[in-house]
Design a protein around this motif. Structure first.
Motif, PDB file in Angstrom:
ATOM      1  N   UNK A  50       0.828  -1.076  -0.209  1.00  6.74           N
ATOM      2  CA  UNK A  50       0.503  -0.123   0.080  1.00  6.74           C
ATOM      3  C   UNK A  50       0.746   1.279  -0.534  1.00  6.74           C
ATOM      4  N   UNK A  51       2.280   1.287   0.852  1.00  2.54           N
ATOM      5  CA  UNK A  51       2.858   2.315   0.797  1.00  2.54           C
ATOM      6  C   UNK A  51       3.037   1.997  -0.637  1.00  2.54           C
ATOM      7  N   UNK A  52       3.782   1.773  -1.154  1.00  4.80           N
ATOM      8  CA  UNK A  52       4.369   1.806  -2.521  1.00  4.80           C
ATOM      9  C   UNK A  52       3.294   2.079  -3.863  1.00  4.80           C
ATOM     10  N   UNK A  53       2.030   1.327  -3.858  1.00  3.03           N
ATOM     11  CA  UNK A  53       1.146   1.576  -4.795  1.00  3.03           C
ATOM     12  C   UNK A  53       0.389   2.626  -4.945  1.00  3.03           C
ATOM     13  N   UNK A  54      -0.372   3.023  -3.633  1.00  2.39           N
ATOM     14  CA  UNK A  54      -1.420   3.941  -2.938  1.00  2.39           C
ATOM     15  C   UNK A  54      -0.712   5.339  -2.831  1.00  2.39           C
ATOM     16  N   UNK A  55      -1.282   6.724  -3.015  1.00  2.00           N
ATOM     17  CA  UNK A  55      -1.045   8.155  -2.891  1.00  2.00           C
ATOM     18  C   UNK A  55      -1.268   8.270  -1.546  1.00  2.00           C
ATOM     19  N   UNK A  56      -0.576   8.916  -1.512  1.00  2.00           N
ATOM     20  CA  UNK A  56      -0.719  10.140  -0.038  1.00  2.00           C
ATOM     21  C   UNK A  56      -2.188  10.965   0.091  1.00  2.00           C
ATOM     22  N   UNK A  57      -1.893  10.314   1.687  1.00  2.00           N
ATOM     23  CA  UNK A  57      -3.342  11.134   1.350  1.00  2.00           C
ATOM     24  C   UNK A  57      -3.551  12.448   1.469  1.00  2.00           C
ATOM     25  N   UNK A  60      -3.242  15.240  -4.207  1.00  2.00           N
ATOM     26  CA  UNK A  60      -4.386  15.290  -4.870  1.00  2.00           C
ATOM     27  C   UNK A  60      -4.879  13.725  -5.569  1.00  2.00           C
ATOM     28  N   UNK A  61      -6.499  13.343  -5.778  1.00  2.03           N
ATOM     29  CA  UNK A  61      -5.952  12.284  -7.154  1.00  2.03           C
ATOM     30  C   UNK A  61      -5.647  12.561  -8.346  1.00  2.03           C
ATOM     31  N   UNK A  62      -5.050  11.314  -8.499  1.00  2.00           N
ATOM     32  CA  UNK A  62      -4.901  12.083 -10.416  1.00  2.00           C
ATOM     33  C   UNK A  62      -5.541  12.433 -10.990  1.00  2.00           C
ATOM     34  N   UNK A  63      -4.720  13.591 -11.859  1.00  3.00           N
ATOM     35  CA  UNK A  63      -5.512  14.238 -12.576  1.00  3.00           C
ATOM     36  C   UNK A  63      -6.340  15.422 -12.282  1.00  3.00           C
ATOM     37  N   UNK A  64      -6.161  15.646 -10.635  1.00  6.43           N
ATOM     38  CA  UNK A  64      -6.965  16.591  -9.829  1.00  6.43           C
ATOM     39  C   UNK A  64      -6.320  17.614  -9.315  1.00  6.43           C
ATOM     40  N   UNK A  65      -6.157  18.919  -9.745  1.00  8.10           N
ATOM     41  CA  UNK A  65      -5.180  20.285  -9.117  1.00  8.10           C
ATOM     42  C   UNK A  65      -5.669  19.898  -7.848  1.00  8.10           C
ATOM     43  N   UNK A  66      -4.483  20.156  -6.889  1.00  5.16           N
ATOM     44  CA  UNK A  66      -3.973  20.065  -4.941  1.00  5.16           C
ATOM     45  C   UNK A  66      -4.984  20.786  -4.370  1.00  5.16           C
ATOM     46  N   UNK A  67      -5.530  20.710  -3.652  1.00  3.93           N
ATOM     47  CA  UNK A  67      -6.575  21.463  -2.875  1.00  3.93           C
ATOM     48  C   UNK A  67      -6.026  22.147  -1.856  1.00  3.93           C
ATOM     49  N   UNK A  68      -6.952  23.513  -1.853  1.00  3.59           N
ATOM     50  CA  UNK A  68      -5.423  24.643  -1.170  1.00  3.59           C
ATOM     51  C   UNK A  68      -5.655  24.821   0.296  1.00  3.59           C
ATOM     52  N   UNK A  69      -4.586  25.299   0.146  1.00  2.97           N
ATOM     53  CA  UNK A  69      -4.680  24.906   1.866  1.00  2.97           C
ATOM     54  C   UNK A  69      -5.234  26.182   2.195  1.00  2.97           C
ATOM     55  N   UNK A  70      -5.874  25.940   3.747  1.00  4.78           N
ATOM     56  CA  UNK A  70      -5.536  27.210   5.176  1.00  4.78           C
ATOM     57  C   UNK A  70      -5.412  27.676   5.660  1.00  4.78           C
TER      58      UNK A  70
END
Length: 70
Positions: A50-57, A60-70
């Motif tokens: 899972x650490x090697x194959x899943x994205x970090x929590x 951003x999901x592939x194809x999505x821009x990063x979420x803005x930080x507040x």
């Protein structure tokens, strides 16, 4: 809900429950059985996968821009 899950783990012999005398209903101690301890080996392998194959929590999901930080 936790009590239900613990009971399921006891039923399949992954966990054992010990009651120690004390006030009211006593103290409950849960521990892994030998069968439960054996499950730690494949669980560790799954964790590495899972650490090697899943994205970090926070990634951003592939194809999505990063979420803005507040």
């Amino acid at each position: 809900m936790l009590a239900d899950r613990l009971q399921e783990l006891i039923t399949v012999d992954l966990v054992t429950r010990t009651v120690h005398p004390g006030p009211a209903s006593g103290t409950h101690h849960y521990s892994l059985t030998p069968h439960g301890n054996a499950f730690l080996i494949p669980l560790a392998a799954l964790t590495v996968w899972a650490e090697d194959h899943l994205p970090d929590r926070d990634a951003p999901a592939p194809g999505r821009p990063p979420a803005p930080h507040h």
